[in-house]
Each structure stands twice: as structure tokens, then as C-alpha cells.
Scaffold this active site. Structure first.
Site, short mmCIF file in Angstrom:
data_model
loop_
_atom_site.label_atom_id
_atom_site.label_comp_id
_atom_site.label_asym_id
_atom_site.label_seq_id
_atom_site.Cartn_x
_atom_site.Cartn_y
_atom_site.Cartn_z
N ARG A 1 0.75 -1.09 -0.06
CA ARG A 1 0.07 -0.03 -0.04
C ARG A 1 0.98 1.23 0.02
O ARG A 1 1.23 1.77 0.99
CB ARG A 1 -0.83 0.01 1.09
CG ARG A 1 -1.77 -1.15 1.13
CD ARG A 1 -2.62 -1.22 2.55
NE ARG A 1 -3.61 -2.09 2.67
CZ ARG A 1 -4.52 -2.64 3.77
NH1 ARG A 1 -4.50 -2.01 4.69
NH2 ARG A 1 -5.13 -3.66 3.48
N ASP B 1 2.39 5.15 -0.37
CA ASP B 1 1.92 6.02 0.24
C ASP B 1 1.69 7.33 -0.68
O ASP B 1 1.95 7.18 -2.04
CB ASP B 1 2.73 6.70 1.51
CG ASP B 1 2.87 5.73 2.63
OD1 ASP B 1 2.06 5.36 3.02
OD2 ASP B 1 4.05 5.62 3.04
N ARG C 1 11.91 5.40 3.69
CA ARG C 1 11.93 6.54 3.42
C ARG C 1 12.67 7.11 4.79
O ARG C 1 13.40 8.08 4.82
CB ARG C 1 10.62 7.29 3.31
CG ARG C 1 10.16 7.01 2.03
CD ARG C 1 8.56 7.61 1.92
NE ARG C 1 8.49 8.91 2.24
CZ ARG C 1 7.32 9.45 2.73
NH1 ARG C 1 6.24 8.75 2.64
NH2 ARG C 1 7.14 10.71 2.96
#
Length: 258
Positions: free
Chosen positions: A63, A65, A211
Site C-alpha cells: 500500500r 503512500d 524513507r
């Protein structure tokens, strides 16, 4: 998906698997959202319903972002639609917007799940260096004006290899899951002169994990942190010890392995 709904879906004749690429800039992530918010899943399900002639509810390997891209997202869904597999790619791409593309289609067994059958995933993160921003990579790389010490970043990234508790690089708000993951590779290289590309391959990733790792590695590259600092952050299991989250624009889901 509720259990009874899942059983109805699985009663359909076919389990179709697609490999999908998309530019995530214009979407509020992959996961389905309530209108008027648009996510990649909303668009895919809408167009799949047109092509297959029945309501579609798909599952995805990851999923991603808002603002994150994909080169090789994998989805699957159950359908009674009879379009031949070899015609699915062309049919879907004829109705999808240009920033979402179906790259491949195949049929799988009834127990295959794009999410639960995945063995590992690879993500790429792109960083743009240089004296001035590059308008042609602004949507697909994090611009960092300061020259980065790639060798120091790779020395720190090597500490990620193996099995660790990655809580220090886990953002709040994700689905509850165990924080232990195995990292198979983590390395950066310079491409096209002023661009750095990091690739991470692991058996799974926590919420914002890639990230958050990149944000901390960039601080190593700037000389603000050392390899020893990075090791201490990983060992601490404390998110507050790591650096700020790198922007979504530089992240790509490269591939999913089964």
C-alpha cells in the site's frame, strides 16, 4: 475485506494477477479512498469493472503512500469475467489514465494472494544532487543541494543487512506488525551524474521504513552523522533517534518476489 465478502469473491471462476506501474504524484496513495479523494486502487477497480463486467475488489502487494511511485506493483482479484488473459493488458491500458499502466497479466491458483504470498520486495529511492534543482526529476527524486559522501552512506547502509528490529525506522500510524525484518541488500550508486539511487531488498518493510532509512543515510552523507551514529540508531529501536522522513517523491516500489 470482510470474511463473508472474501468468500463470495473467491467463489468466482478466475484469480487474475496484474503487474502495474504508476506515477503516484496525483494520487493519495495506493489504498482505496472515499470520494472525492482518489487513490490508485480506486482507478484500477473502476476500470477493471469496465473490462471484466463485474464488481472488482483487489488486493495489492504493497500500500504505497501518497506521492510514492511503482515500477512493479502486484495486484490480484477474483472475477467471472471471460476476457482472455492475453488481451487484458491492451484492454486495461486503453481505458486507464496515462499515469497508470498494466505491464503484465496472468492467472494464478485460488490460494494466491498478491499480499500474503509475497516473499520479498525491492524499493528504489532516488536522490538528486547539484547546485540547482532539476525540473525534469522534481517529481521523481529528492533534491539535496549538498554534495553527499556516497561511500560513507554505503558503509552505514551495510549495517542494515541481516535480520534486525527496525523499530528505529518505523513511523507511527502503520498497521500493527512485528518490527523484525531481514534486509538482503541495501546499497546506493551514482547514476546520470548528479543522481544517487539506493536499492533496498528485504522480506518486508514497515510503515515509512525505506524513507526513514534514506533520511538518516542522507544525514550520514552530509557529515551530520557517522557510521557509528547510524549503528546506534538501529540498535536503539527508537524512532526519535533517526532523522526526518525522506520525501515520498523519490520512492519507487521496484518489484515483488514470490
Amino acid at each position: 475485506m470482510k470474511r463473508e465478502h472474501k468468500e463470495r469473491m473467491k467463489a468466482r471462476a478466475r484469480n487474475v494477477c496484474l503487474t502495474v506501474a504508476y506515477d503516484g504524484t496525483a494520487y493519495h496513495g495506493f489504498q482505496r479512498q472515499s470520494p472525492p479523494i482518489r487513490a490508485v486502487q480506486n482507478v484500477l477497480e473502476e476500470k477493471l469493472a469496465l473490462v471484466f463486467g463485474d464488481a472488482i475488489e483487489l488486493a495489492a502487494a504493497g500500500r504505497t503512500d501518497a506521492g510514492v511511485h511503482a515500477m512493479g506493483q502486484v495486484v490480484n482479484f477474483f472475477t467471472d469475467g471471460r476476457i482472455p488473459t492475453e488481451r487484458i493488458v491492451r484492454a486495461m491500458n486503453s481505458v486507464l489514465p496515462p499515469d497508470i499502466v498494466v505491464k503484465a497479466a496472468r492467472e494464478e491458483g485460488r490460494d494466491f494472494s498478491a499480499r500474503h504470498s509475497a516473499k520479498s520486495k525491492s524499493y528504489i529511492y532516488r536522490i538528486q544532487e547539484g547546485d540547482t534543482p532539476n525540473p525534469f526529476s522534481e517529481r521523481y527524486a529528492w533534491y539535496v543541494g549538498t554534495p553527499l559522501d556516497l561511500a560513507a552512506m554505503n558503509e552505514a547502509a551495510a549495517l542494515l543487512l541481516g535480520t534486525h528490529d527496525f523499530s528505529a525506522f518505523r513511523a507511527a500510524g502503520g498497521a500493527p506488525m512485528l518490527p523484525v525484518r531481514t534486509m538482503y541488500s541495501a546499497e546506493g550508486r551514482r547514476i546520470e551524474g548528479e543522481r544517487i539511487e539506493f536499492r533496498f531488498h528485504a522480506n518486508g518493510f514497515l510503515y515509512h521504513m525505506a524513507r526513514n532509512i534514506v533520511g538518516t543515510l542522507v544525514d550520514v552523507g552530509k557529515g551530520r552523522r557517522t557510521r557509528a551514529d547510524f549503528a546506534a540508531i538501529l540498535a536503539s529501536r527508537e524512532r526519535k533517534r533517526a532523522s526526518a522522513t525522506a520525501p515520498a517523491c523519490g520512492l519507487f516500489l521496484e518489484s515483488v518476489e514470490y
